[in-house]
Design a protein around this motif. Structure first.
Motif, PDB file in Angstrom:
ATOM      1  N   VAL A  52      -9.183   1.764   0.119  1.00  0.00           N
ATOM      2  CA  VAL A  52      -7.874   1.703   1.147  1.00  0.00           C
ATOM      3  C   VAL A  52      -7.159   0.592   1.014  1.00  0.00           C
ATOM      4  O   VAL A  52      -6.206   0.409   2.005  1.00  0.00           O
ATOM      5  CB  VAL A  52      -8.126   2.390   2.638  1.00  0.00           C
ATOM      6  N   LEU A  53      -7.351  -0.438   0.344  1.00  0.00           N
ATOM      7  CA  LEU A  53      -6.872  -1.641   0.505  1.00  0.00           C
ATOM      8  C   LEU A  53      -5.772  -1.689  -0.732  1.00  0.00           C
ATOM      9  O   LEU A  53      -6.031  -1.107  -1.773  1.00  0.00           O
ATOM     10  CB  LEU A  53      -7.937  -2.868   0.306  1.00  0.00           C
ATOM     11  N   PRO A  54      -4.675  -2.492  -0.371  1.00  0.00           N
ATOM     12  CA  PRO A  54      -3.498  -2.702  -1.412  1.00  0.00           C
ATOM     13  C   PRO A  54      -4.475  -3.442  -2.479  1.00  0.00           C
ATOM     14  O   PRO A  54      -5.354  -4.221  -2.401  1.00  0.00           O
ATOM     15  CB  PRO A  54      -2.592  -3.309  -0.817  1.00  0.00           C
ATOM     16  N   GLN A  55      -3.873  -3.384  -3.730  1.00  0.00           N
ATOM     17  CA  GLN A  55      -4.201  -4.055  -5.053  1.00  0.00           C
ATOM     18  C   GLN A  55      -4.107  -5.690  -4.776  1.00  0.00           C
ATOM     19  O   GLN A  55      -3.143  -6.303  -4.109  1.00  0.00           O
ATOM     20  CB  GLN A  55      -3.646  -3.703  -5.875  1.00  0.00           C
ATOM     21  N   THR A  60      -1.522   5.900   6.306  1.00  0.00           N
ATOM     22  CA  THR A  60      -0.755   4.613   6.607  1.00  0.00           C
ATOM     23  C   THR A  60      -1.384   3.532   7.505  1.00  0.00           C
ATOM     24  O   THR A  60      -1.494   2.343   7.057  1.00  0.00           O
ATOM     25  CB  THR A  60       0.677   4.748   7.080  1.00  0.00           C
ATOM     26  N   GLY A  61      -2.427   4.172   8.356  1.00  0.00           N
ATOM     27  CA  GLY A  61      -3.103   3.079   9.003  1.00  0.00           C
ATOM     28  C   GLY A  61      -2.310   2.508  10.246  1.00  0.00           C
ATOM     29  O   GLY A  61      -2.659   1.582  10.882  1.00  0.00           O
ATOM     30  N   TYR A  62      -1.080   2.857  10.246  1.00  0.00           N
ATOM     31  CA  TYR A  62      -0.159   2.478  11.297  1.00  0.00           C
ATOM     32  C   TYR A  62      -0.715   2.715  12.701  1.00  0.00           C
ATOM     33  O   TYR A  62      -1.396   3.756  13.141  1.00  0.00           O
ATOM     34  CB  TYR A  62       1.238   3.132  11.216  1.00  0.00           C
ATOM     35  N   GLU A  63      -0.469   1.645  13.785  1.00  0.00           N
ATOM     36  CA  GLU A  63      -0.931   1.762  14.975  1.00  0.00           C
ATOM     37  C   GLU A  63       0.072   2.321  15.911  1.00  0.00           C
ATOM     38  O   GLU A  63      -0.009   2.533  17.150  1.00  0.00           O
ATOM     39  CB  GLU A  63      -1.400   0.525  15.445  1.00  0.00           C
ATOM     40  N   TYR A 109       0.940  -1.163  -0.027  1.00  0.00           N
ATOM     41  CA  TYR A 109       0.000   0.215  -0.026  1.00  0.00           C
ATOM     42  C   TYR A 109       0.868   1.220  -0.045  1.00  0.00           C
ATOM     43  O   TYR A 109       1.807   1.408   0.639  1.00  0.00           O
ATOM     44  CB  TYR A 109      -0.852   0.118   1.322  1.00  0.00           C
ATOM     45  N   SER A 136      -3.453   8.932   8.859  1.00  0.00           N
ATOM     46  CA  SER A 136      -4.618   8.629   8.129  1.00  0.00           C
ATOM     47  C   SER A 136      -4.037   8.034   6.890  1.00  0.00           C
ATOM     48  O   SER A 136      -4.859   7.178   6.360  1.00  0.00           O
ATOM     49  CB  SER A 136      -5.414   9.819   7.891  1.00  0.00           C
ATOM     50  N   MET A 183       2.662   2.150  -2.210  1.00  0.00           N
ATOM     51  CA  MET A 183       3.791   1.896  -3.326  1.00  0.00           C
ATOM     52  C   MET A 183       3.354   2.971  -4.758  1.00  0.00           C
ATOM     53  O   MET A 183       2.341   2.842  -5.144  1.00  0.00           O
ATOM     54  CB  MET A 183       3.959   0.343  -3.872  1.00  0.00           C
ATOM     55  N   HIS A 193      -5.856  -5.074   9.617  1.00  0.00           N
ATOM     56  CA  HIS A 193      -5.959  -4.229  10.704  1.00  0.00           C
ATOM     57  C   HIS A 193      -5.687  -2.353  10.345  1.00  0.00           C
ATOM     58  O   HIS A 193      -6.355  -1.865  10.696  1.00  0.00           O
ATOM     59  CB  HIS A 193      -5.049  -4.220  11.993  1.00  0.00           C
ATOM     60  N   ARG A 194      -4.574  -2.385   9.664  1.00  0.00           N
ATOM     61  CA  ARG A 194      -4.055  -1.076   9.113  1.00  0.00           C
ATOM     62  C   ARG A 194      -5.051  -0.481   8.275  1.00  0.00           C
ATOM     63  O   ARG A 194      -5.222   0.795   8.184  1.00  0.00           O
ATOM     64  CB  ARG A 194      -2.756  -1.022   8.720  1.00  0.00           C
ATOM     65  N   ALA A 195      -5.707  -1.291   7.369  1.00  0.00           N
ATOM     66  CA  ALA A 195      -6.771  -0.649   6.272  1.00  0.00           C
ATOM     67  C   ALA A 195      -7.803  -0.423   7.225  1.00  0.00           C
ATOM     68  O   ALA A 195      -8.509   0.639   6.745  1.00  0.00           O
ATOM     69  CB  ALA A 195      -7.161  -1.790   5.335  1.00  0.00           C
ATOM     70  N   LEU A 196      -8.262  -0.807   8.151  1.00  0.00           N
ATOM     71  CA  LEU A 196      -9.394  -0.740   8.921  1.00  0.00           C
ATOM     72  C   LEU A 196      -9.265   0.805   9.610  1.00  0.00           C
ATOM     73  O   LEU A 196     -10.024   1.698   9.441  1.00  0.00           O
ATOM     74  CB  LEU A 196      -9.654  -1.724  10.013  1.00  0.00           C
ATOM     75  N   ARG A 197      -7.908   1.019   9.850  1.00  0.00           N
ATOM     76  CA  ARG A 197      -7.860   2.220  10.747  1.00  0.00           C
ATOM     77  C   ARG A 197      -7.743   3.381   9.381  1.00  0.00           C
ATOM     78  O   ARG A 197      -8.347   4.364   9.555  1.00  0.00           O
ATOM     79  CB  ARG A 197      -6.519   2.473  11.180  1.00  0.00           C
ATOM     80  N   ARG A 198      -7.179   3.298   8.365  1.00  0.00           N
ATOM     81  CA  ARG A 198      -7.038   4.026   7.160  1.00  0.00           C
ATOM     82  C   ARG A 198      -8.554   4.425   6.791  1.00  0.00           C
ATOM     83  O   ARG A 198      -9.149   5.280   6.352  1.00  0.00           O
ATOM     84  CB  ARG A 198      -6.560   3.575   5.746  1.00  0.00           C
TER      85      ARG A 198
END
Lengths: 611, 231
Positions: free
Chosen positions: B85-88, A303-306, A24, A301, A26, B26-31
């Protein structure tokens, strides 16, 4: 490239996701629509390289340009390399899977000396001629940057040009010059001449090195008209105005530093005398709290990193740390984003701050006293007292930590057995802090790790003149410590002194070491920093066969007048300041933080404004 | 609220492990700004539970996860926000709200449907499959935490037949056990079959293993988790 061959190989190697790309964020571009293709190369595996901040900055910065497509390439692990060689699959970039040999640039970032054989191996895997004089017009320019680039001499044969200083300051100028050259259709040499005109760009072939009969360097001089005798590093003046990515690639696999890196400042004002980073990244430049909040907002927002790490050489020195942490917590704690400080100093460890930070998640805790006694800590100008350490440790234990890691170095200048004993004494005192803080209630959970590395004298530090301890001495010291550190709840681990010895050789090496690197690589050395692949005996053979004495580089004291292989590089800090610091070290005199007052290191000549 | 979500893991991401996939989601959920509920404690984790993991290297149009949210959300809105927001290679296909008492996906899913493409010069593959399945016992060696053990996989193969045969590639359809009770890795079964017909466990043979759907048994019928959610 034949994608089915790659697919077949990926089924058979460990961690195929290292070679897959498609993460994601890239950057995807049509390569036929750009003028410049740049392969950003990191000479170690994916999970190490992807943890590197500089790559993230330059990747997104270069890709902002419409005329450039920057892609990534890492060193394939040995199983992948073997399959690639079997199937004649050349080294490719992750984004397009195109061979990097067809790119305009292959740019390596050099973070540590023990990756040098990987540089050679990657060029070979790519099918790019190894030495600059073997390359032809259609080959990529092989370039370098990063901390090891400040003494590139051992790798001078392999690079076409080298960038000194903050890459984001130079890279666009370099690409502009290249663009013009490519559109005009000049010769390879013409581009290098034009590039050498950019401040901070070093083209090793334009300089000749002469040696004295005793083997030391006599002179390093330009060998043609129009080439500057001194190369001065480039400095970003205002970090708030400098480019910083608002998005970062989110890897699938668990990389070494798997979090957002928010660089709060660059440089360090402490002046620890062993520390190269503390000199070469001067002056200190801070980002403002509003700018950092803006970046944090976007990076979280996008990257969604925690987790977000406040990166710098010494984050607790940031002027507005408390304000920053409070604002970050207020804004992001509800999203369950946690924050970490990677480089906590013992004397500025505030309890309130830590309590704030652990509200979401609790990370590991590491301290770096570096030396076991106050006398030796004064020699290295660490400026930290035993009380600082013990207070911090006690607070951490009170707040519920039960594992701490303490970093030390052995083989520091003037070190005696007393200093080594001091390491064990400190471990015992930290243990006692734990019992005091917890009243012995959770005694079985305590784990103190004492981690010891051998001191490596580095260029551009006050210790650039000193001799490294011999491997025998270092091994004796480790044995001594093993004995002293047989303490319950205390674990002792140490770095291989043989590795530190080679680091010392290449850190202060000259151009003659190029043939050793080549020979060692030919004999199978690569991934030398990885214990399971480190072939020390092979290295010794490589030195022997090339007639080079490694001890000349590692274990020799230099005198004040010696011309160093890096004497033509100006990092801002002057050699006379470094010498003064060296003399003060020998007397155990401290030089306080340069936020207190200016000690005249010379960096202000670069227009730097230290706070 | 709670939701069961069906998603695809396609070719571009087939080499990521189950752990990697979990982290990625998990990260996509946050994005996507999804109000996921978190566990309590020192290391809060999003309340997301996954169905039977897909082995590395396989693709799928039929993966499942189960998510607890702090706020109500329209499942269509959920799908839309996630897909932006998901990777391909990862796509949310559908989602339905489910009851809080809904059992875990791992405990209810029992079977999975696969399409397995192999490259083989053998022409009479149908005959070979019949012979393979006519064996009362098919033993394989599984290595686990307690060392190696022998497992009879025959009862875990519920269907195995060819659906198309080209010049080089044969596509087989298989229904195999999946879930926490018993589970058969499609790749292991294929290796076992290839060995049976005298072909080496050779990477040249493999084209692809693709999971299409997963099933659970309710009221005398095999239904998908989404159907269960829809009642």
């Amino acid at each position: 490239m034949d994608k089915s061959v790659l697919d077949e190989i990926l089924r058979q190697v460990s961690k195929p996701v290292r070679y897959m790309g498609n993460e994601y964020n890239m950057v995807e571009k049509d390569p036929s629509k750009v003028l410049i293709r740049f392969a950003f190369a990191f000479p170690d595996v994916y999970e190490v390289g992807m943890s590197h901040l500089g790559m993230k900055i330059l990747y997104h910065l270069m890709n902002k340009r419409e005329d450039t497509y920057c892609e990534r390439v890492f060193a394939p692990w040995v199983d992948m390399e073997q399959k690639m060689r079997e199937k004649r699959l050349p080294l490719f970039a992750l984004e397009t899977k195109d061979p990097i040999a067809m790119f305009d640039f292959v740019g390596f970032t050099l973070q540590y000396e023990m990756c040098y054989t990987n540089v050679i191996n990657m060029l070979d895997l790519a099918g790019i001629p190894l030495r600059w004089w073997e390359r032809e017009e259609h080959h990529p320019f092989v370039i370098a940057g990063g901390p090891c680039a400040y003494n590139i001499e051992p790798l001078a044969d392999f690079f076409d040009l080298v960038v000194m200083g903050d890459g984001e300051e130079v890279i666009n100028e370099l690409l502009d010059v290249y663009r013009q050259w490519k559109m005009q259709g000049g010769r390879r040499q013409d581009f290098l001449m034009a590039a050498a005109g950019i401040p901070g760009v070093y083209v090793p072939r334009f300089y000749d090195v002469e040696y004295n009969p005793d083997g030391t360097v006599c002179s390093i001089k330009p060998n043609r008209e129009g080439i500057s005798p001194i190369i001065r590093k480039r400095v970003v003046r205002d970090l708030d105005k400098a480019y910083y990515p608002e998005t970062m690639i989110v890897p699938y696999m668990d990389i070494v530093h798997d979090r957002i890196m928010l660089e709060v400042f660059r440089g360090c004002t402490r002046g620890c005398r062993f520390c190269q980073a503390g000199i070469i990244y001067r002056p200190v430049r801070e980002r403002s709290v509003p700018r950092l909040m803006e970046l944090a907002e976007k990076l979280i927002s996008n990257t969604g990193y925690e987790e977000l790490s406040l990166s710098s050489l010494s984050t607790s020195d940031y002027s507005d740390l408390e304000k920053l942490v409070k604002q970050l917590m207020k804004r992001f704690a509800s999203q369950k984003v946690s924050f970490s400080l990677p480089s906590l100093r013992l004397d500025s460890f505030s309890r309130e701050l830590i309590e704030e930070m652990i509200k979401v998640r609790k990370a590991g805790l590491t301290f770096a006293p570096e030396a076991g006694t106050q006398r030796l800590r004064d020699v290295i100008n660490k400026g930290v007292t035993e009380n600082d350490l013990l207070n911090s440790a006690r607070q951490a234990f009170e707040l519920g930590w039960d594992t701490v890691k303490l970093y030390f170095m052995i083989g520091l200048p003037t070190e005696t057995r007393e200093d080594l004993k001091g390491i064990a004494e400190l471990a015992k005192k930290v243990k006692q802090c734990y019992f005091d803080a917890t009243l012995g209630q959770r005694a079985h959970r305590l784990r103190i790790t004492i981690s010891v590395a051998s001191f490596v004298p580095k260029p551009f530090t006050p210790f650039q003149w000193v001799a490294q301890d011999t491997i025998e001495d270092l091994n004796d010291k480790i044995d001594f410590l093993k004995d002293k550190l047989r303490i319950k709840s205390v674990e002792f681990d140490w770095h291989d002194p043989r590795l530190s010895f080679l680091e010392a050789v290449f850190a202060r090496g000259d151009r003659r070491l190029g043939k050793v690197l080549l020979k060692a690589w030919e004999m199978g050395c690569k991934f030398d920093g990885w214990a399971e692949l480190f072939k020390y005996d092979t290295w010794l053979k490589a030195f022997e066969e090339t007639g080079i004495d490694p001890e000349f580089y590692a274990n020799r004291v230099r005198n004040k007048e010696e011309v160093f292989p890096w004497s033509h590089i100006d990092v801002g800090v002057t050699p006379s300041f470094l010498w003064r610091e060296y003399q003060k070290a020998l007397k155990g005199e401290l030089t306080p933080d340069c936020r207190v007052r200016c000690w005249g290191c010379g960096i202000t000549r670069l227009g730097g404004l230290c706070q | 609220m709670r939701m069961v979500v069906k998603y695809a893991k396609r070719d571009r991401v087939k080499y990521i492990s189950h752990l990697d996939l979990m982290r990625t989601l998990h990260r996509a959920l946050r994005r996507a700004g999804i109000p996921v509920a978190f566990s309590q404690g020192y290391n809060p984790q999003p309340k997301v539970a996954f169905g039977p993991p897909l082995p590395v290297g396989m693709t799928s149009e039929g993966e499942y996860m189960d998510i607890v949210l702090d706020l109500e959300m329209n499942p269509k809105e959920f799908c839309h926000r996630m897909n932006s927001v998901l990777p391909q290679g990862i796509t949310v296909l559908d989602a339905v709200a489910i009851d809080k008492s809904f059992p875990s996906l791992m405990s209810v899913i029992e079977r999975a449907l696969y399409h397995i493409s192999i490259k083989t010069p053998v022409q009479s593959i149908e005959e070979a499959l019949k012979d393979f399945l006519s064996q009362p016992v098919i033993n394989i060696t599984k290595s686990g935490k307690k060392g190696e053990r022998t497992v009879n996989i025959r009862p875990m193969i519920h269907r195995l037949e060819t659906v198309s045969q080209g010049k080089e590639v044969v596509v087989m359809e298989a229904v195999l056990s999946a879930g926490s009770k018993e589970s058969l890795n499609a790749e292991q079964m294929v290796c076992c079959f290839l060995e049976f017909i005298g072909m080496e466990d050779d990477s040249h043979c493999f084209a692809n293993i693709h999971r299409l759907e997963m099933f659970l048994y309710k009221d005398n019928a095999w239904i998908t988790p989404l159907e269960l959610g829809r009642g």
